[in-house]
Scaffold this active site. Structure first.
Site, PDB file in Angstrom:
ATOM      1  CG  ASP A 187      -1.981   1.323   1.576  1.00  0.00           C
ATOM      2  OD1 ASP A 187      -1.812   2.153   0.359  1.00  0.00           O
ATOM      3  OD2 ASP A 187      -3.277   0.486   1.561  1.00  0.00           O
ATOM      4  CB  SER A 223      -6.319   2.244  -0.514  1.00  0.00           C
ATOM      5  OG  SER A 223      -5.315   2.859  -0.729  1.00  0.00           O
ATOM      6  CB  THR A 267      -5.700  -2.536   0.556  1.00  0.00           C
ATOM      7  OG1 THR A 267      -5.603  -1.107   0.281  1.00  0.00           O
ATOM      8  CG2 THR A 267      -5.400  -3.882  -0.031  1.00  0.00           C
ATOM      9  CG  PHE A 311      -2.212 -10.281  15.268  1.00  0.00           C
ATOM     10  CD1 PHE A 311      -2.262 -11.615  15.698  1.00  0.00           C
ATOM     11  CD2 PHE A 311      -2.247 -11.326  13.978  1.00  0.00           C
ATOM     12  CE1 PHE A 311      -1.988 -12.887  15.999  1.00  0.00           C
ATOM     13  CE2 PHE A 311      -2.822 -12.016  13.312  1.00  0.00           C
ATOM     14  CZ  PHE A 311      -2.100 -13.258  14.152  1.00  0.00           C
ATOM     15  CG  ASP A 363      -1.518   4.469   2.141  1.00  0.00           C
ATOM     16  OD1 ASP A 363      -1.173   5.253   2.095  1.00  0.00           O
ATOM     17  OD2 ASP A 363      -2.259   4.870   3.962  1.00  0.00           O
ATOM     18  CG  HIS A 366      -0.796   8.772   4.660  1.00  0.00           C
ATOM     19  ND1 HIS A 366      -1.483   9.874   3.365  1.00  0.00           N
ATOM     20  CD2 HIS A 366      -2.068   8.119   4.180  1.00  0.00           C
ATOM     21  CE1 HIS A 366      -2.084   9.227   2.706  1.00  0.00           C
ATOM     22  NE2 HIS A 366      -2.531   7.884   2.741  1.00  0.00           N
ATOM     23  CG  ASP A 405      -2.684   0.901  -2.551  1.00  0.00           C
ATOM     24  OD1 ASP A 405      -1.291   1.117  -2.796  1.00  0.00           O
ATOM     25  OD2 ASP A 405      -3.198   0.702  -1.521  1.00  0.00           O
ATOM     26  CG  HIS A 406      -1.814   5.065  -3.356  1.00  0.00           C
ATOM     27  ND1 HIS A 406      -0.965   5.358  -2.371  1.00  0.00           N
ATOM     28  CD2 HIS A 406      -2.804   4.439  -2.726  1.00  0.00           C
ATOM     29  CE1 HIS A 406      -1.600   4.994  -1.369  1.00  0.00           C
ATOM     30  NE2 HIS A 406      -2.690   4.006  -1.589  1.00  0.00           N
ATOM     31  CG  HIS A 412      -2.943   8.354  -1.544  1.00  0.00           C
ATOM     32  ND1 HIS A 412      -3.879   7.901  -1.876  1.00  0.00           N
ATOM     33  CD2 HIS A 412      -2.236   8.358  -0.729  1.00  0.00           C
ATOM     34  CE1 HIS A 412      -4.460   7.236  -0.595  1.00  0.00           C
ATOM     35  NE2 HIS A 412      -2.472   7.166  -0.227  1.00  0.00           N
TER      36      HIS A 412
END
Length: 596
Positions: free
Chosen positions: A128, A178, A241, A364, A413, A417, A454-455, A550
């Protein structure tokens, strides 16, 4: 000038153009051959220039003023190089390694299986936010962590024989999210940003608008075809995702019922859809009998538990772990559906899962799982992505019909960010380890493995650092020992971000999310006395924002196994579904099952 010969009397007369015997003894005609180098303007392939004249001063040398004629003979183009001519190439490591690579590529091409349906198993890995610059930087960091210079290192999936590019835009967005991108990969249909498992006819956030526009995913087709199925993510398992493999939602944020407006009362939240996957799929396709997803592992436990402290897990970090406002305990519902299944929530439980388990449900963490670098700080312990991948393959491989598995490294991802390259790159390296596990534990003749993103993110590699310079360090130029200075007389790092929160110097902090505790930094910061290679360093950002965004450029895709040869060139993201379908005949086999 090299004197080759003194011509005989008859030849001298002919060359001199003389016919009188009286001049024979008086003329001293000589010819000199001069070699012309390859690449000369006169003869591109080299040759010989012959100069003829009378040696009037009898010094046995043909001086320039004694030359009477010149004859040029160029060599014919060479059709091959000699061993001696090739020596400077064949003895060069770069040259020989490329030759080896060429041989491997030829072998891969000769082994291409052009028939469909030859893949018993399909594994889709999604990093991701793993753009090209992230892969490059992670490759360098991985090499440097092993004591290499780094640039010539290769991540596991970079050794795969086939690769290409994927265009990531959503139907309504130039820079994607996503939900829309994974829906494209999972179903073969591109859709809007923020939408999961529904085509572009939907209005985001409008429950009713998605009715009748639900898409069919690879995981659903694999279930109908009788294969084992699995989903793994280091993010919440209800996040966009992983959710796109099993859920249909007009809004990606409807992870549990507490996230949904009253207007969406007729829609089912994502967590509930996961637990009810088997029943929902059988309801959509009359006559279908499936056994449900066999392996589910990730984070996001809060979306499966009631908003009641009595249902807190042993490692809950919130006073009330659960978010659900309908008082449903979805973990209990799952156990009721699959009494022989194994529900786990920590490392100890994970380690106890047997390879012949029939159903596995692992949650988890209350929210996302830990960053790989921060995993040791988890309250109850949690498995790594590579450990989950190996366990999933061992369980799914018990199905003689094969399996379909999706594996997401979701926190690449999140680290981007947060503007923290350290965690983004380390989680990418862990993804590469998980891919290696898959490569080593499956048969390449019957397993298609696809690795993609995904990106991407607005993450850059810049400046002119010398070879082997620490990828997380400050730029040190070729031949220099001190950091280069920008026009403001301050050093700068090799990697950085176009936008985001910007500089933070949190030292040994391994949780990238700690950076959100500070306001965005505007302007440059003097990094002279800052160690930019520490886990808690967050790179500078050009445009100050609360969170980095993104990016919209193409991402890479890598593949091996049956059908992998189709992964080449630049493609729509939805194309990847069709590659997997070609390899495993998902649609054809599912149709045959439905027709029975």
């Amino acid at each position: 000038m090299n004197k080759l010969t003194v011509l005989s009397l008859a030849v001298m007369v002919a060359l001199a153009g003389c016919s009188s015997d009286d001049n024979k003894n008086e003329n001293n005609i000589i010819a000199v051959d001069n070699a012309i180098a390859v690449g000369s303007e006169q003869c591109i392939n080299g040759g010989v220039e012959t100069q003829v004249g009378a040696d009037t001063n009898n010094n046995d040398v043909l001086d320039s003023d004694e030359v009477n004629s010149t004859n040029l003979v160029c060599n014919a183009p060479a059709t091959s190089l000699t061993t001696e001519q090739l020596a400077s190439l064949t003895s060069n490591t770069w040259f020989s390694e490329a030759q080896t690579k060429l041989g491997a590529a030829q072998t891969a091409s000769s082994n291409i299986v052009t028939e469909s349906g030859k893949a018993k198993n399909v594994i889709l890995f999604v990093g991701d936010g793993m753009g090209i610059s992230t892969i490059t930087a992670a490759r360098i960091l991985a090499g440097q962590l092993e004591g290499e210079m780094g640039e010539d290192h290769q991540l596991s999936f970079e050794t795969m024989p086939f690769s290409g590019f994927v265009k990531t835009y959503n139907v309504d967005a130039q820079t994607p999210d996503s939900a829309g991108t994974m829906t494209a990969m999972a179903s073969g249909v591109k859709t809007d940003a923020g939408v999961i498992g529904i085509d572009e006819a939907v209005e985001r956030g409008n429950c009713a608008s998605g009715k009748g526009h639900e898409l069919v995913t690879s995981l659903e087709l694999a279930e109908i075809a009788g294969k084992a199925t699995g989903i793994i993510s280091t993010a919440r398992i209800t996040h966009a995702t992983p959710a796109a493999t099993y859920a249909k939602s007009a809004e990606r944020n409807w992870e549990d019922i507490s996230d949904m407006p009253e207007s969406a009362a007729t829609c089912e939240d994502i967590a509930s859809q996961l637990v009810n996957f088997e029943a929902n799929l059988e309801a959509r396709f009359s006559g279908v009998d499936v056994d449900g997803i066999d392996v589910v592992m990730g984070g996001g436990r809060r979306h499966f538990l009631p908003k009641d402290a009595a249902f807190n897990s042993a490692d809950a970090v919130s006073a009330v772990e659960g978010d659900r406002t309908d008082n449903r305990d979805l973990t209990a519902e799952w156990k009721t559906q699959y009494p022989n299944g194994t529900y786990v929530m920590d490392q100890t439980g994970f380690d106890a899962i047997s390879d012949d388990a029939t159903k596995v449900f692992g949650l988890f963490n209350e929210s996302h799982m830990q960053y790989e670098a921060d995993r040791a700080n988890d309250v109850a312990g949690e498995p790594s992505l590579s450990q989950m991948t190996e366990k999933a393959i061992n369980v799914l491989d018990n199905n003689e019909q094969g399996f379909f598995l999706t594996v997401e490294s979701g926190r690449i991802d999140h680290a981007h960010h947060a503007g923290n390259a350290y965690n983004a790159l380390n989680d990418t390296i862990e993804l590469a380890k998980a891919v290696k596990v898959a490569m080593e534990n499956t048969n390449p003749e019957e397993t298609l493995i696809v690795v993609t993103a995904d990106h991407s993110h607005v993450f850059t590699i810049a400046g002119y650092p010398k070879r082997g310079n620490p990828i997380l360090g400050k730029v040190v130029a070729v031949g220099a020992t001190e950091p280069s200075l920008a026009a403001d007389d301050m050093p700068y790092t090799t990697v950085g971000y176009t936008n985001g929160g910007g500089f933070r110097n949190l030292g040994s902090e391994t949780d990238a999310d700690a950076g959100y505790a500070f306001a965005p930094v505007t302007g440059r910061v003097d990094l002279t006395d800052v160690d930019t290679t520490t886990p808690g360093f967050h790179q500078e950002a050009l445009v100050p924002m609360g969170s980095e965004t993104h990016a919209g450029e193409d991402v890479g895709v890598y593949a091996m196994g049956p059908g992998a040869h189709l992964v080449t060139g630049t493609n729509e993201q939805s194309f990847l579904f069709h590659v997997m379908d070609f390899a495993a005949d998902f649609v054809k086999t599912a149709d045959e099952k439905l027709a029975q």
